[in-house]
Design a protein around this motif. Structure first.
Motif, PDB file in Angstrom:
ATOM      1  N   PRO A   1       0.839  -1.209   0.000  1.00 22.22           N
ATOM      2  CA  PRO A   1       0.000   0.000   0.000  1.00 22.22           C
ATOM      3  C   PRO A   1       0.874   1.259   0.000  1.00 22.22           C
ATOM      4  CG  PRO A   1      -0.671  -1.530   1.740  1.00 22.22           C
ATOM      5  CD  PRO A   1       0.602  -2.050   1.170  1.00 22.22           C
ATOM      6  N   ILE A   2       0.394   2.303  -0.636  1.00 16.93           N
ATOM      7  CA  ILE A   2       1.178   3.518  -0.787  1.00 16.93           C
ATOM      8  C   ILE A   2       1.607   4.119   0.547  1.00 16.93           C
ATOM      9  CG2 ILE A   2      -0.769   5.139  -0.950  1.00 16.93           C
ATOM     10  CD1 ILE A   2       0.865   6.481  -3.275  1.00 16.93           C
ATOM     11  N   ALA A   3       0.741   4.084   1.549  1.00 17.67           N
ATOM     12  CA  ALA A   3       1.100   4.634   2.866  1.00 17.67           C
ATOM     13  C   ALA A   3       2.250   3.845   3.485  1.00 17.67           C
ATOM     14  CB  ALA A   3      -0.115   4.625   3.786  1.00 17.67           C
ATOM     15  N   CYS A   5      10.062   3.786   2.721  1.00 21.23           N
ATOM     16  CA  CYS A   5      10.581   3.886   1.347  1.00 21.23           C
ATOM     17  C   CYS A   5      12.001   3.337   1.216  1.00 21.23           C
ATOM     18  CB  CYS A   5      10.517   5.328   0.881  1.00 21.23           C
ATOM     19  SG  CYS A   5      11.110   5.570  -0.785  1.00 21.23           S
ATOM     20  N   SER A   6      12.916   3.777   2.057  1.00 29.35           N
ATOM     21  CA  SER A   6      14.308   3.347   1.902  1.00 29.35           C
ATOM     22  C   SER A   6      14.465   1.839   2.083  1.00 29.35           C
ATOM     23  CB  SER A   6      15.227   4.099   2.870  1.00 29.35           C
ATOM     24  OG  SER A   6      14.850   3.853   4.198  1.00 29.35           O
ATOM     25  N   HIS A  31      -5.766   2.117  -2.399  1.00 29.35           N
ATOM     26  CA  HIS A  31      -7.100   1.531  -2.213  1.00 29.35           C
ATOM     27  C   HIS A  31      -7.187   0.155  -2.883  1.00 29.35           C
ATOM     28  CE1 HIS A  31      -8.345   5.348  -0.555  1.00 29.35           C
ATOM     29  NE2 HIS A  31      -7.992   5.962  -1.677  1.00 29.35           N
ATOM     30  N   GLY A  32      -6.086  -0.600  -2.802  1.00 30.78           N
ATOM     31  CA  GLY A  32      -6.058  -1.959  -3.334  1.00 30.78           C
ATOM     32  C   GLY A  32      -5.788  -2.064  -4.827  1.00 30.78           C
ATOM     33  N   LYS A  33      -5.699  -0.941  -5.528  1.00 32.36           N
ATOM     34  CA  LYS A  33      -5.471  -0.968  -6.977  1.00 32.36           C
ATOM     35  C   LYS A  33      -4.032  -0.535  -7.282  1.00 32.36           C
ATOM     36  CE  LYS A  33     -10.241  -0.020  -8.052  1.00 32.36           C
ATOM     37  NZ  LYS A  33     -11.192   0.872  -8.686  1.00 32.36           N
TER      38      LYS A  33
END
Length: 76
Positions: free
Chosen positions: A5-7, A13-14, A30-32
């Motif tokens: 997930p992006i969050a 990130c590293s 959102h799952g996509k």
């Protein structure tokens, strides 16, 4: 391919950048899937120079390498 997930990706990130060498990472929102992080492969130019450097001192060029050995007239 690992899905993150992006969050989660933003928070760590590293860590994920260190892991991308072994496996691509798909970032989801959102799952996509919205993005994919892949390791950079060396450019062909880099590998050519690595090859050139690896041959240094192993071979010797003998004779003329600039000419074909034939004379020619370039006048029209």
């Amino acid at each position: 391919m690992k899905r993150v997930p992006i969050a989660e990706f933003k928070a760590h990130c590293s860590q994920y950048i260190d892991e991308v060498a072994g496996e691509d990472i798909v970032i989801t929102k959102h799952g996509k899937p919205v993005a994919r992080v892949v390791a950079v492969s060396p450019s062909p130019r880099d590998s050519i120079w690595e090859l050139y450097d690896s041959l240094e001192g192993k071979y010797e060029v003998l004779g003329e390498v600039v000419t074909t050995g034939r004379t020619w007239n370039a006048q029209p």
